[in-house]
Design an enzyme around this catalytic site. Structure first.
Site, PDB file in Angstrom:
ATOM      1  N   LYS A  65     -27.537 -12.759  -1.823  1.00 17.63           N
ATOM      2  CA  LYS A  65     -28.809 -12.654  -2.764  1.00 17.63           C
ATOM      3  C   LYS A  65     -27.839 -13.635  -3.960  1.00 17.63           C
ATOM      4  O   LYS A  65     -29.133 -14.266  -5.126  1.00 17.63           O
ATOM      5  CB  LYS A  65     -29.114 -11.187  -3.987  1.00 17.63           C
ATOM      6  CG  LYS A  65     -29.427 -11.212  -5.022  1.00 17.63           C
ATOM      7  CD  LYS A  65     -30.183 -10.981  -4.895  1.00 17.63           C
ATOM      8  CE  LYS A  65     -31.130 -11.454  -6.426  1.00 17.63           C
ATOM      9  NZ  LYS A  65     -33.054 -12.105  -6.037  1.00 17.63           N
ATOM     10  N   LYS A 114     -28.591 -14.134 -15.643  1.00 13.33           N
ATOM     11  CA  LYS A 114     -27.727 -13.748 -15.423  1.00 13.33           C
ATOM     12  C   LYS A 114     -26.685 -14.092 -13.928  1.00 13.33           C
ATOM     13  O   LYS A 114     -25.771 -14.057 -13.943  1.00 13.33           O
ATOM     14  CB  LYS A 114     -27.958 -12.173 -15.367  1.00 13.33           C
ATOM     15  CG  LYS A 114     -27.061 -11.192 -14.474  1.00 13.33           C
ATOM     16  CD  LYS A 114     -27.600  -9.130 -14.640  1.00 13.33           C
ATOM     17  CE  LYS A 114     -29.036  -9.720 -14.105  1.00 13.33           C
ATOM     18  NZ  LYS A 114     -29.159  -9.207 -12.033  1.00 13.33           N
ATOM     19  N   THR A 125     -29.547  -6.440  -8.747  1.00 18.39           N
ATOM     20  CA  THR A 125     -28.302  -7.404  -9.061  1.00 18.39           C
ATOM     21  C   THR A 125     -27.153  -7.663  -9.414  1.00 18.39           C
ATOM     22  O   THR A 125     -26.944  -7.682 -10.831  1.00 18.39           O
ATOM     23  CB  THR A 125     -28.947  -9.611  -8.756  1.00 18.39           C
ATOM     24  OG1 THR A 125     -30.304  -9.051  -8.262  1.00 18.39           O
ATOM     25  CG2 THR A 125     -28.317 -10.299  -8.397  1.00 18.39           C
TER      26      THR A 125
HETATM   27  P1  NAP Z   1     -35.877  -4.938 -15.869  1.00 13.94           P
HETATM   28  O1  NAP Z   1     -37.501  -4.470 -15.895  1.00 13.94           O
HETATM   29  O2  NAP Z   1     -35.236  -5.709 -16.776  1.00 13.94           O
HETATM   30  O3  NAP Z   1     -36.170  -3.020 -15.496  1.00 13.94           O
HETATM   31  C1  NAP Z   1     -34.560  -2.857 -15.729  1.00 13.94           C
HETATM   32  C2  NAP Z   1     -34.223  -1.230 -15.764  1.00 13.94           C
HETATM   33  O4  NAP Z   1     -32.673  -0.861 -15.743  1.00 13.94           O
HETATM   34  C3  NAP Z   1     -34.956  -0.693 -16.933  1.00 13.94           C
HETATM   35  O5  NAP Z   1     -35.797   1.153 -16.227  1.00 13.94           O
HETATM   36  C4  NAP Z   1     -33.547   0.124 -17.908  1.00 13.94           C
HETATM   37  O6  NAP Z   1     -34.076   1.124 -18.507  1.00 13.94           O
HETATM   38  C5  NAP Z   1     -32.405   0.304 -16.986  1.00 13.94           C
HETATM   39  N1  NAP Z   1     -31.532   0.487 -17.754  1.00 13.94           N
HETATM   40  C6  NAP Z   1     -31.149  -1.103 -18.121  1.00 13.94           C
HETATM   41  N2  NAP Z   1     -30.059  -1.544 -18.843  1.00 13.94           N
HETATM   42  C7  NAP Z   1     -29.452   0.369 -18.488  1.00 13.94           C
HETATM   43  C8  NAP Z   1     -28.619   1.323 -18.620  1.00 13.94           C
HETATM   44  N3  NAP Z   1     -27.406   0.559 -19.688  1.00 13.94           N
HETATM   45  N4  NAP Z   1     -28.602   2.700 -18.536  1.00 13.94           N
HETATM   46  C9  NAP Z   1     -29.433   2.886 -17.679  1.00 13.94           C
HETATM   47  N5  NAP Z   1     -30.482   2.161 -17.484  1.00 13.94           N
HETATM   48  C10 NAP Z   1     -30.698   1.444 -18.145  1.00 13.94           C
HETATM   49  O7  NAP Z   1     -35.468  -5.339 -14.726  1.00 13.94           O
HETATM   50  P2  NAP Z   1     -35.780  -5.677 -13.208  1.00 13.94           P
HETATM   51  O8  NAP Z   1     -37.098  -7.117 -13.359  1.00 13.94           O
HETATM   52  O9  NAP Z   1     -36.962  -4.701 -12.188  1.00 13.94           O
HETATM   53  O10 NAP Z   1     -34.672  -5.825 -12.423  1.00 13.94           O
HETATM   54  C11 NAP Z   1     -34.051  -4.619 -11.790  1.00 13.94           C
HETATM   55  C12 NAP Z   1     -32.923  -5.933 -11.170  1.00 13.94           C
HETATM   56  O11 NAP Z   1     -33.270  -6.637 -10.173  1.00 13.94           O
HETATM   57  C13 NAP Z   1     -32.302  -7.108 -11.607  1.00 13.94           C
HETATM   58  O12 NAP Z   1     -30.743  -6.715 -11.559  1.00 13.94           O
HETATM   59  C14 NAP Z   1     -32.619  -8.228 -11.689  1.00 13.94           C
HETATM   60  O13 NAP Z   1     -31.961  -9.553 -11.595  1.00 13.94           O
HETATM   61  C15 NAP Z   1     -33.414  -7.826 -10.088  1.00 13.94           C
HETATM   62  N6  NAP Z   1     -34.461  -7.985  -9.529  1.00 13.94           N
HETATM   63  C16 NAP Z   1     -35.345  -8.517 -10.218  1.00 13.94           C
HETATM   64  C17 NAP Z   1     -36.610  -9.379  -9.561  1.00 13.94           C
HETATM   65  C18 NAP Z   1     -38.000 -10.222 -10.701  1.00 13.94           C
HETATM   66  O14 NAP Z   1     -38.444 -10.643  -9.634  1.00 13.94           O
HETATM   67  N7  NAP Z   1     -38.288  -8.443 -11.601  1.00 13.94           N
HETATM   68  C19 NAP Z   1     -36.550 -10.354  -7.864  1.00 13.94           C
HETATM   69  C20 NAP Z   1     -35.531  -9.600  -7.682  1.00 13.94           C
HETATM   70  C21 NAP Z   1     -34.461  -8.879  -8.148  1.00 13.94           C
HETATM   71  P3  NAP Z   1     -35.259   1.360 -19.576  1.00 13.94           P
HETATM   72  O15 NAP Z   1     -36.344   1.116 -19.049  1.00 13.94           O
HETATM   73  O16 NAP Z   1     -34.743   2.316 -20.511  1.00 13.94           O
HETATM   74  O17 NAP Z   1     -35.267  -0.761 -20.222  1.00 13.94           O
END
Ligand code: NAP
Length: 286
Positions: free
Chosen positions: A171, A239, A96
């Site tokens: 989204k 965010k 997102t």
């Molecule tokens: P998360 O658990 O915080 O994971 C974030 C991911 O991004 C990790 O793999 C992290 O790597 C990577 N990352 C962060 N900064 C980076 C950088 N500078 N370079 C390379 N990789 C980087 O997030 P998530 O919950 O999976 O969500 C991912 C996306 O989906 C977000 O945009 C979120 O808003 C969206 N989303 C989430 C949900 C939910 O329920 N969780 C639902 C819908 C949409 P590391 O492991 O090295 O930190």
């Protein structure tokens, strides 16, 4: 078909697992390599670099935190677009991010002959595990058609909504409703408590009422335990509401929700689930 998957956070792990379970060869990369272990133990290949993941694959998914992360993955040193020959490959960003970032990435991909679809998702870790996400896509219709069979392994519905940026636009709108809903539930529970109705009683009433949703039913146990391990981290909700404001929303509820989640983030609740907004709003927790 070989699939690349970049980003193994809360969402990336179950989503990439579903592609593996569907029989695809999946090459994964994550900034923190240890997080790839659940995938490699299921048969995924850990690509030592983003470039290696891209070289090996026809379609590359990205699922990372935010605009800076996704830009770094695409255009940073050793990023996706610095890979030698990406011509004809398809990149699908499911993170997102802002509409500007989606369109910027589409433009950068086009410059090197790569195709790009923005395809963010609605639904948290549970729906991701079950392949029940709602997927909102923007890009060329034929590119969407190519990736649709894969999206069908990740979600219960995948909609093509228009050109690049359209998926991201939808989204931001659905997550505005998510932020407002969770804050609304928190305010309702606190109001009920002030009149002697317990959270358990009120959550039962909400869940059985016309406004009861799978979201509220799914979060009830965590709310009652006052324990908020992140499925969807509060920092991501803050965010998304910031991105909605930057995209032009200025309604009363949007303003209020954006301010609440932003302040909760500043107070250190960012790594908890978004339902921790209840803890932030609770005067007894101050
Ligand atoms: P998360 O658990 O915080 O994971 C974030 C991911 O991004 C990790 O793999 C992290 O790597 C990577 N990352 C962060 N900064 C980076 C950088 N500078 N370079 C390379 N990789 C980087 O997030 P998530 O919950 O999976 O969500 C991912 C996306 O989906 C977000 O945009 C979120 O808003 C969206 N989303 C989430 C949900 C939910 O329920 N969780 C639902 C819908 C949409 P590391 O492991 O090295 O930190």
């Amino acid at each position: 078909m070989k699939i690349g998957w970049i980003g193994l956070g809360n969402m990336g792990i179950p989503m990439a697992s579903n592609l593996l379970a569907a029989g695809y060869d999946v090459y994964v990369w994550n900034r923190t390599p240890e997080k790839a272990e659940p995938l490699t133990s299921l048969g995924a290949v850990f690509a030592g670099s983003i470039e290696k993941a891209v070289e090996s694959c026809d379609i590359i998914f990205t699922m990372v935190s935010d605009d800076d992360a996704v830009k770094s993955v695409y255009t940073g040193p050793g990023g996706l677009l610095s890979t030698a020959d990406v011509r004809g490959k398809l990149a699908v960003d499911m993170s997102t991010v802002s509409r500007e970032t989606s369109r910027f990435l589409a433009d950068q991909c086009q410059r090197v002959g790569m195709r790009f679809v923005d395809a963010p998702v609605s639904g948290s870790v549970g729906p991701a595990k079950e392949g029940q996400l709602v997927i909102m896509a923007g890009g060329e219709r034929q590119d969407f058609a190519q990736v649709k069979p894969l999206l069908d392994k990740l979600g219960k519905v995948a909609l093509h909504l228009g050109p690049n940026g359209a998926g991201t636009s939808a989204k931001l709108a659905i997550n505005l409703l998510l932020g407002i809903t969770v804050q609304g539930v928190a305010e309702t529970l606190l109001f009920a408590r002030s009149m002697g109705i317990t959270a358990e009683q009120m959550l039962t009433i909400i869940s059985e009422s016309a406004v009861g949703t799978p979201l509220i039913r799914g979060k009830a146990a965590s709310i009652l335990a006052d324990d908020y391990p992140a499925a969807f981290a509060l920092k991501h909700m803050a965010k998304d509401l910031r991105l909605a404001r930057e995209a032009g929303v200025s309604s009363p509820l949007a303003e209020s929700a954006a301010a609440s989640y932003r302040t909760a983030l500043e107070e250190g609740l960012g790594d908890l689930d978004l339902t921790a907004i209840l803890r932030f709003l609770d005067p007894e927790k101050k």
